[in-house]
Scaffold this motif. Structure first.
Motif, short mmCIF file in Angstrom:
data_model
loop_
_atom_site.label_atom_id
_atom_site.label_comp_id
_atom_site.label_asym_id
_atom_site.label_seq_id
_atom_site.Cartn_x
_atom_site.Cartn_y
_atom_site.Cartn_z
N UNK A 28 37.73 35.44 40.25
CA UNK A 28 38.97 35.15 40.99
C UNK A 28 39.63 33.88 40.48
N UNK A 29 38.82 32.88 40.17
CA UNK A 29 39.36 31.58 39.75
C UNK A 29 39.77 31.58 38.29
N UNK A 30 38.93 32.14 37.42
CA UNK A 30 39.16 31.98 35.98
C UNK A 30 39.94 33.15 35.33
N UNK A 31 39.74 34.37 35.82
CA UNK A 31 40.38 35.52 35.17
C UNK A 31 41.91 35.45 35.18
N UNK A 32 42.55 35.01 36.27
CA UNK A 32 44.02 34.97 36.25
C UNK A 32 44.60 34.02 35.21
N UNK A 33 43.81 33.05 34.74
CA UNK A 33 44.30 32.09 33.75
C UNK A 33 44.05 32.56 32.32
N UNK A 34 43.32 33.67 32.17
CA UNK A 34 43.00 34.19 30.84
C UNK A 34 43.95 35.32 30.47
#
Length: 187
Positions: A28-34
C-alpha cells in the motif's frame, strides 16, 4: 505517522509470507510510488505462500487496490486477467466459482438478448416488408388510375381498330404504349 520511511519494502514473496499484514502495508505504501506492478505480484505470491483465509486475503487485496493509482490498477487487472488461473488456491476457488457463474449468466443473457434481437429483427423486417408492400400497392393503384385516365383520353381519339386492340391487350405496358401512341398522333 506511518510513511515510506517507516515501512520496509518487502522484496520477496517469502518475506511477505512471513508477515502478510506487513506485506499488505508495504504494498500500500510503496507500490503507488513505483512504475510497475512487480511489488504487487510479489505481494500476491507471498499471500499465496502464507495460505491466508478468504476474508483476510480479500481485505488485504481491497486495501492494496484502494491505494493504487488508476494506471497501476488497470495494469494489475490486466495481469490478473492474463493469468490462466490465479496462483493462489483461495483465488482459484473463487475464480472457478465466479467463472462458472459468469459463464451461466452469459448463457442466460445471451439467450435473452438473442431472442430479443430476433424479435426486433422480425419486427423490423415486418415493418420494412409492410412499407415495401404499401409502396408497391400505392404505385400499382397510381398506375391503375393513370391507365384509366389514359384509356379514357385515348378512347376518345381511337379508331375502331385501335379500340378493338385496346380491348384485347392485357399487358399494361403494351396498353400504355398504345394509349400514348394514340394520344401523340397528329390527327
Amino acid at each position: 505517522m506511518i510513511g515510506p520511511e517507516s515501512v520496509p519494502k518487502l522484496e520477496s514473496a517469502q518475506e511477505v509470507a512471513l508477515s502478510p499484514a506487513l506485506g499488505a502495508l508495504s504494498a500500500m505504501i510503496h507500490a503507488p510510488k513505483e512504475k510497475g506492478i512487480d511489488r504487487l505480484k510479489t505481494t500476491l505470491e507471498g499471500f499465496d505462500k502464507a495460505s491466508l483465509d478468504s476474508p483476510k486475503l480479500g481485505l488485504y487485496i481491497d486495501m492494496i487496490c484502494a491505494a493504487l493509482n488508476s494506471v497501476q490498477l488497470e495494469a494489475m487487472e490486466e495481469y490478473m486477467r492474463t493469468q490462466q488461473e490465479p496462483f493462489s488456491e483461495i483465488f482459484r476457488k473463487h475464480y472457478r466459482k465466479g467463472r462458472a457463474e459468469g459463464i451461466e449468466d452469459g448463457r442466460v443473457m445471451g439467450r435473452k438478448e438473442g431472442r430479443e434481437e430476433g424479435r426486433e429483427e422480425g419486427r423490423e423486417e415486418g415493418r420494412e416488408e409492410g412499407r415495401e408492400e404499401g409502396r408497391e400497392e400505392g404505385l400499382q393503384q397510381e398506375r391503375r388510375r393513370w391507365m384509366e385516365k389514359l384509356k379514357a383520353l385515348a378512347s376518345r381519339r381511337a379508331r375502331p381498330v385501335e379500340l378493338e386492340l385496346m380491348a384485347q391487350l392485357k399487358d399494361p405496358d403494351a396498353l400504355e404504349s398504345l394509349y400514348l401512341a394514340i394520344l401523340g398522333r397528329e390527327e
